[in-house]
Design a protein around this motif. Structure first.
Motif, PDB file in Angstrom:
ATOM      1  N   LYS A  20      22.085 -11.029   1.909  1.00 38.64           N
ATOM      2  CA  LYS A  20      23.547 -11.104   1.920  1.00 38.64           C
ATOM      3  C   LYS A  20      24.162  -9.723   1.717  1.00 38.64           C
ATOM      4  O   LYS A  20      25.077  -9.321   2.442  1.00 38.64           O
ATOM      5  N   LEU A  21      23.640  -8.983   0.729  1.00 37.06           N
ATOM      6  CA  LEU A  21      24.175  -7.655   0.434  1.00 37.06           C
ATOM      7  C   LEU A  21      23.904  -6.674   1.579  1.00 37.06           C
ATOM      8  O   LEU A  21      24.750  -5.843   1.900  1.00 37.06           O
ATOM      9  N   GLN A  22      22.757  -6.799   2.203  1.00 29.65           N
ATOM     10  CA  GLN A  22      22.421  -5.948   3.351  1.00 29.65           C
ATOM     11  C   GLN A  22      23.385  -6.212   4.507  1.00 29.65           C
ATOM     12  O   GLN A  22      23.885  -5.284   5.137  1.00 29.65           O
ATOM     13  N   ILE A  23      23.668  -7.477   4.746  1.00 32.30           N
ATOM     14  CA  ILE A  23      24.584  -7.855   5.826  1.00 32.30           C
ATOM     15  C   ILE A  23      25.990  -7.343   5.541  1.00 32.30           C
ATOM     16  O   ILE A  23      26.646  -6.771   6.403  1.00 32.30           O
ATOM     17  N   VAL A  24      26.453  -7.512   4.308  1.00 33.65           N
ATOM     18  CA  VAL A  24      27.779  -7.025   3.919  1.00 33.65           C
ATOM     19  C   VAL A  24      27.854  -5.509   4.128  1.00 33.65           C
ATOM     20  O   VAL A  24      28.820  -4.993   4.685  1.00 33.65           O
ATOM     21  N   ARG A  25      26.826  -4.807   3.714  1.00 37.10           N
ATOM     22  CA  ARG A  25      26.782  -3.348   3.863  1.00 37.10           C
ATOM     23  C   ARG A  25      26.844  -2.945   5.348  1.00 37.10           C
ATOM     24  O   ARG A  25      27.594  -2.056   5.723  1.00 37.10           O
ATOM     25  N   GLU A  26      26.084  -3.637   6.183  1.00 33.10           N
ATOM     26  CA  GLU A  26      26.076  -3.326   7.620  1.00 33.10           C
ATOM     27  C   GLU A  26      27.451  -3.531   8.251  1.00 33.10           C
ATOM     28  O   GLU A  26      27.912  -2.706   9.037  1.00 33.10           O
ATOM     29  N   SER A  32      27.433  -2.866  12.561  1.00 33.26           N
ATOM     30  CA  SER A  32      27.299  -4.138  13.270  1.00 33.26           C
ATOM     31  C   SER A  32      28.552  -4.975  13.063  1.00 33.26           C
ATOM     32  O   SER A  32      29.175  -4.926  12.011  1.00 33.26           O
ATOM     33  N   SER A  33      28.885  -5.759  14.086  1.00 37.14           N
ATOM     34  CA  SER A  33      29.999  -6.691  13.955  1.00 37.14           C
ATOM     35  C   SER A  33      29.466  -8.003  13.372  1.00 37.14           C
ATOM     36  O   SER A  33      28.252  -8.229  13.338  1.00 37.14           O
ATOM     37  N   ILE A  34      30.360  -8.863  12.962  1.00 33.61           N
ATOM     38  CA  ILE A  34      29.949 -10.158  12.421  1.00 33.61           C
ATOM     39  C   ILE A  34      29.201 -10.953  13.485  1.00 33.61           C
ATOM     40  O   ILE A  34      28.183 -11.582  13.208  1.00 33.61           O
ATOM     41  N   THR A  35      29.674 -10.891  14.727  1.00 29.67           N
ATOM     42  CA  THR A  35      29.009 -11.609  15.816  1.00 29.67           C
ATOM     43  C   THR A  35      27.596 -11.083  16.035  1.00 29.67           C
ATOM     44  O   THR A  35      26.653 -11.865  16.199  1.00 29.67           O
ATOM     45  N   GLN A  36      27.431  -9.772  16.025  1.00 24.22           N
ATOM     46  CA  GLN A  36      26.098  -9.179  16.185  1.00 24.22           C
ATOM     47  C   GLN A  36      25.178  -9.598  15.039  1.00 24.22           C
ATOM     48  O   GLN A  36      24.016  -9.929  15.253  1.00 24.22           O
ATOM     49  N   ILE A  37      25.706  -9.570  13.819  1.00 25.15           N
ATOM     50  CA  ILE A  37      24.934  -9.959  12.633  1.00 25.15           C
ATOM     51  C   ILE A  37      24.478 -11.408  12.759  1.00 25.15           C
ATOM     52  O   ILE A  37      23.328 -11.737  12.474  1.00 25.15           O
ATOM     53  N   ARG A  38      25.389 -12.280  13.164  1.00 26.26           N
ATOM     54  CA  ARG A  38      25.057 -13.702  13.290  1.00 26.26           C
ATOM     55  C   ARG A  38      23.920 -13.910  14.274  1.00 26.26           C
ATOM     56  O   ARG A  38      23.000 -14.682  14.018  1.00 26.26           O
ATOM     57  N   LYS A  39      23.973 -13.224  15.403  1.00 26.40           N
ATOM     58  CA  LYS A  39      22.922 -13.357  16.405  1.00 26.40           C
ATOM     59  C   LYS A  39      21.603 -12.779  15.895  1.00 26.40           C
ATOM     60  O   LYS A  39      20.541 -13.365  16.082  1.00 26.40           O
ATOM     61  N   GLN A  40      21.683 -11.625  15.254  1.00 23.29           N
ATOM     62  CA  GLN A  40      20.483 -10.944  14.772  1.00 23.29           C
ATOM     63  C   GLN A  40      19.733 -11.747  13.716  1.00 23.29           C
ATOM     64  O   GLN A  40      18.509 -11.824  13.727  1.00 23.29           O
ATOM     65  N   TYR A  41      20.486 -12.372  12.798  1.00 24.94           N
ATOM     66  CA  TYR A  41      19.862 -13.083  11.682  1.00 24.94           C
ATOM     67  C   TYR A  41      19.861 -14.603  11.851  1.00 24.94           C
ATOM     68  O   TYR A  41      19.411 -15.321  10.970  1.00 24.94           O
ATOM     69  N   GLY A  42      20.408 -15.095  12.957  1.00 20.38           N
ATOM     70  CA  GLY A  42      20.406 -16.526  13.209  1.00 20.38           C
ATOM     71  C   GLY A  42      21.322 -17.311  12.288  1.00 20.38           C
ATOM     72  O   GLY A  42      21.029 -18.443  11.926  1.00 20.38           O
ATOM     73  N   ILE A  43      22.449 -16.714  11.939  1.00 20.30           N
ATOM     74  CA  ILE A  43      23.423 -17.379  11.064  1.00 20.30           C
ATOM     75  C   ILE A  43      24.397 -18.138  11.955  1.00 20.30           C
ATOM     76  O   ILE A  43      25.004 -17.565  12.852  1.00 20.30           O
ATOM     77  N   GLN A  44      24.531 -19.426  11.692  1.00 17.07           N
ATOM     78  CA  GLN A  44      25.346 -20.265  12.566  1.00 17.07           C
ATOM     79  C   GLN A  44      26.837 -19.983  12.479  1.00 17.07           C
ATOM     80  O   GLN A  44      27.526 -19.925  13.479  1.00 17.07           O
TER      81      GLN A  44
END
Length: 66
Positions: A20-26, A32-44
């Motif tokens: 979670k903290l890594q994603i927030v930092r990115e 990275s955008s939120i959309t890119q993060i979601r695709k990269q980590y498989g977050i729905q």
């Protein structure tokens, strides 16, 4: 012939605090955008990442200040 994507639909899942903290930092660094993060980590859900940003990020959501 059917084509299958790499997308895996997930049910409710626990994500580690370090992830979670890594994603927030990115997202906050703009790497990275939120959309890119979601695709990269498989977050729905977009809302899942937004919730982490509100909870763990440096942005002051009430006053719209960094």
């Amino acid at each position: 012939m059917e084509e299958y994507s790499n997308y895996v639909k997930r049910t409710q899942r626990d994500y580690s605090m370090s992830l979670k903290l890594q994603i927030v930092r990115e997202v906050e660094q703009g790497s990275s955008s939120i959309t890119q993060i979601r695709k990269q980590y498989g977050i729905q859900s977009h809302a899942t990442v937004l919730g982490w940003l509100r909870k763990f990020g440096n942005f002051d959501w009430e006053n719209n200040l960094l």
